[in-house]
Design an enzyme around this catalytic site. Structure first.
Site, PDB file in Angstrom:
ATOM      1  N   ASP A  17     -57.172  34.249 -50.115  1.00 23.16           N
ATOM      2  CA  ASP A  17     -58.042  34.577 -51.250  1.00 23.16           C
ATOM      3  C   ASP A  17     -59.166  35.376 -51.094  1.00 23.16           C
ATOM      4  O   ASP A  17     -59.668  34.758 -50.181  1.00 23.16           O
ATOM      5  CB  ASP A  17     -57.566  33.736 -52.473  1.00 23.16           C
TER       6      ASP A  17
HETATM    7  C1  GLC Z   1     -59.169  36.637 -57.162  1.00 17.35           C
HETATM    8  C2  GLC Z   1     -57.969  35.882 -57.396  1.00 17.35           C
HETATM    9  C3  GLC Z   1     -56.563  36.644 -56.598  1.00 17.35           C
HETATM   10  C4  GLC Z   1     -56.751  38.101 -56.705  1.00 17.35           C
HETATM   11  C5  GLC Z   1     -57.893  38.219 -55.636  1.00 17.35           C
HETATM   12  C6  GLC Z   1     -58.183  39.967 -55.666  1.00 17.35           C
HETATM   13  O1  GLC Z   1     -60.211  35.797 -56.842  1.00 17.35           O
HETATM   14  O2  GLC Z   1     -57.932  34.437 -57.223  1.00 17.35           O
HETATM   15  O3  GLC Z   1     -55.582  36.234 -57.649  1.00 17.35           O
HETATM   16  O4  GLC Z   1     -55.546  38.763 -56.376  1.00 17.35           O
HETATM   17  O5  GLC Z   1     -59.101  37.788 -55.845  1.00 17.35           O
HETATM   18  O6  GLC Z   1     -58.658  40.162 -56.877  1.00 17.35           O
END
Ligand code: GLC
Length: 711
Positions: free
Chosen positions: A236
């Site tokens: 993430d």
């Molecule tokens: C965010 C979210 C994730 C998302 C990623 C890119 O913090 O937790 O679901 O796809 O970052 O935006």
């Protein structure tokens, strides 16, 4: 947008063999917010990723973390999608989203999210499917297959146990092995095994004290060795602390980039021997394979804006749940209609955070109602505002319009960004203004229909008995306004059923005593008993149960059958039931199949959803609905044996229209194919040792020596 030709498709092994350590290390960390690192020397293109689970949020600047996104269709969010229980519909949604990703030159869509809804307070519950792992898994499989059928990748997220937003970067989810395996992992397992997502996204949080990004047992032992996942695991955004430790655990691609320090650290670690070169090669190969797959799909072009808007409306109509209807719906020539509630004009159709879409257009409920009922006179009253806590004048104005009307349609929505990534809700409550409004209007006008817009359950108990009908419209996406008008007018017969329980009050909920944790630890003290599993076990009354949803017609069930009443776990069994549309209008019914284990060595929830089917029936039509139950439908995870097991014994197969509306119970007997030896150890009693054939062989000689010595 410029097309990208198929010529960019790199041949993985030959490219890998030519790459330097630095190039491999740079590939394992993003080049920017939304792109992987290209390797121009070897003609390896960059790959573009974008959120999200219910629409394409393609940033206008791929190097900027926070930036506007191009317009795309904002489809209904996952809680609405799951309430459709419609695998084919989600497959069609996936194909449409893939078309939009291709048009916007996106190679991998960052979704779906399949984290369990442990509490209704979860800030991102609108982005997740269900409190039940089987339903969530089935929805994810359909959506992933739809998206990937068009050569666009997905990223199954957030692996694992990311069930709250509170301190999501640091909290450790403390979960016992059985609960993890039976509740929090199965939706991921089902999707990985049956839909093969191109990538899996690793969660921010810790699991039993270990950062998920460094959790080797989770990322490698379970996800790869047990389930066979062979794609790259993506972090993430910003989740990686130590790049080397994460690589060693199996975390292939760190996002976002660039993180030159991390790439250097990886290259240094390989040179000093701190990191096995083969580990880096494996990760680089997985990323190259995905880039190669992505390069195989030419990108660019346009997508069908109006067609996708219409699809979003169809999906919204299929996911809406008619919670209550004393007969007032569908509205037929209702005379004068008072439309009350700010969200009739300012629809609440999506949540906050990474999934937030820049819609191509937005359907306004009030306008759609007028459009759909040209002979009806409409009045409007705002009823509530989001910025002033309580305004009696707004209630008085609404009551006045309600008295003058023949019917009231009362739109009640949570405030914008009440539900979002980054924070959880504090409670399940509507505002005092809204509750007072509902009670006042329904006294003034008994013919009041409430339309709810929320991503997760709200408390309704204080007023639900005062109104004749309640329609749950969820976060319905950009076309939800028309879908609401179509359902209320009967142009669409509602067929959605709850994918999560509506509890009476927050203190009734399973996680109540352990939410959201403290000192960066959250104990999953309720164990496997989340959602209906908990309310069943505790016999806690709920406002509306899991699987509940009404229709404008009625359905009768008959002739329940199983292909056997005694069978081996490896053979499984097929359950069937005749479903008849016994009403006046066409409709769709969702038949649910639950399994109840009458006797088990370890405790089990009373019943668990293990199959379902949605069937479309004309008035008077009967169809046979069949559901197959396999080994896992009867199995549970045994932490001592460290595997899924079945036991000989009696089960009930429950056929229901909801988790509480069980129409038939079929007794069956299962023969386990397993010959598991009893787990004997220093904790086992003498009786247990002697009762087991192997244990007896071991313990009797010892027993004999001891008794001789004592005599
Ligand atoms: C965010 C979210 C994730 C998302 C990623 C890119 O913090 O937790 O679901 O796809 O970052 O935006």
């Amino acid at each position: 947008m410029a097309e990208r030709s198929e010529g960019d498709k790199p041949d993985v092994q030959s490219v890998l063999a030519q790459m330097t350590i630095e190039e491999k290390a740079s590939l394992c960390t993003g080049a920017s917010a939304w792109r992987t690192a290209p390797i121009d020397r070897l003609k390896v293109p960059s790959m573009t990723v974008a959120d999200g689970p219910h629409g394409v949020r393609r940033c206008t600047d791929l190097d900027s973390l926070v930036c506007p996104s191009f317009q795309a269709t904002c489809f209904p969010t996952a809680s609405c999608l799951a309430a459709s229980w419609d695998r084919d519909l989600l497959y069609a949604l996936g194909q449409a989203m893939a078309d939009e990703a291709i048009a916007q030159q996106v190679d991998v869509l960052l979704g779906p999210g399949v984290n369990m809804k442990r509490s209704p307070l979860g800030g991102r519950n609108f982005e997740y499917f269900s409190e039940d792992p089987y339903l969530a898994g089935e929805m994810a499989i359909a959506l992933i297959n739809g998206i990937q059928s068009k050569g666009v990748g997905t990223s199954l997220k957030h692996f694992a146990a990311n069930n709250q937003e509170f301190k999501r970067f640091t909290t450790s989810a403390e979960i016992d092995e059985r609960t993890l395996r039976e509740i929090y992992l199965p939706a991921f397992e089902m999707a990985v095994k049956k839909a093969k997502p191109w990538t899996v996204m690793c969660a921010y949080n810790r699991l039993n004290g270990i950062d998920c990004v460094e959790h080797r047992e989770l990322l490698t032992d379970i996800l790869r060795y047990e389930w066979g996942f062979d794609g790259p695991i993506i972090s993430d955004w910003g989740a990686v602390q130590s790049r080397v430790k994460a690589l060693q655990a199996g975390l292939d691609l760190e996002m976002p980039g660039p993180r030159p320090g991390h790439a250097h650290a990886v290259a240094d670690a390989v040179r000093t021997g701190a990191l096995d070169a083969a580990v880096l090669d494996q990760s680089a190969a997985r990323i190259l394979s995905t880039i190669s797959k992505a390069a195989g799909t030419p990108k660019g072009g346009e997508f069908d804006v109006d067609g996708h808007h219409a699809l979003a409306g169809r999906i919204a109509g299929e996911g809406m749940v008619l919670l209550k209807n004393d007969g007032i719906l569908p509205l037929r020539d209702p005379g004068q209609v008072a439309v009350i509630g700010l969200s009739a004009r300012e629809p609440y159709f999506q949540g906050g955070g990474a999934s937030h879409i820049n819609p191509t257009q937005v359907s306004i409920p009030l306008d759609e109602l007028k459009q759909g009922m040209p002979r009806t006179t409409f009045t409007y009253a705002e009823g509530y505002s989001y910025d002033i806590a309580f305004q009696q004048t707004l209630i008085d104005e609404a009551v006045e319009k309600a008295i003058a009307a023949d019917v009231v349609i009362l739109f009640i929505a949570l405030p914008p960004f009440e539900e979002s990534e980054g924070y959880d809700r504090r409670d399940m409550d509507l505002s005092l203004q809204q509750v007072t409004l509902i009670k006042s209007v329904s006294v003034a006008q008994p013919n009041t229909v409430v339309v709810l817009n929320n991503g997760a359950p709200v408390a309704v108990d204080e007023w639900v008995r005062d109104v004749p009908a309640v329609l749950e419209a969820w976060m319905m996406g950009q076309a939800g306004g028309k879908a609401i008008a179509d359902v209320l007018a009967g142009r669409v017969n509602p067929s959605g059923k709850l994918a999560e329980t509506f509890p009476v009050k927050l203190s009734d909920t399973p996680a109540y005593l352990n939410w959201p944790g403290e000192n960066n630890v959250v104990r999953y003290g309720e164990g496997m008993f989340i959602g209906y599993r908990y309310y069943d076990a505790k016999a806690v009354p709920v406002s509306f149960p899991f699987g509940h949803g009404l229709s404008y017609t009625t359905f009768s069930y008959g002739n329940p059958q199983t292909t056997a009443t005694r069978f081996k776990d490896t053979d499984g069994v097929t359950v069937s039931v005749d479903v008849t549309n016994s009403g006046e209008v066409a409709g769709k019914e969702i038949v649910q199949v639950y399994v109840h284990d009458k006797k088990s060595a370890l405790v089990r929830p009373f019943k668990e959803l293990k199959g379902f089917a949605k069937v479309d029936l004309r008035p008077g039509e009967t169809k046979v609905v069949s559901v197959s139950l396999d080994f896992r439908a009867f199995a549970y995870y045994h932490p001592a044996h460290k595997r899924w097991i079945t036991e000989d014994g009696d089960f009930d197969i429950l056929i229901g229209a909801s988790s509480e509306d069980i129409r038939y119970r079929i007794a069956v007997n299962l023969q386990s194919s397993l010959h598991l030896h009893k787990i004997l150890d220093h904790n086992s009693t003498l009786r247990e040792w002697l009762a087991d054939s192997r244990g007896k062989v071991v313990i009797e000689p010892v027993f004999k020596i001891v008794t001789e010595q004592l005599s």
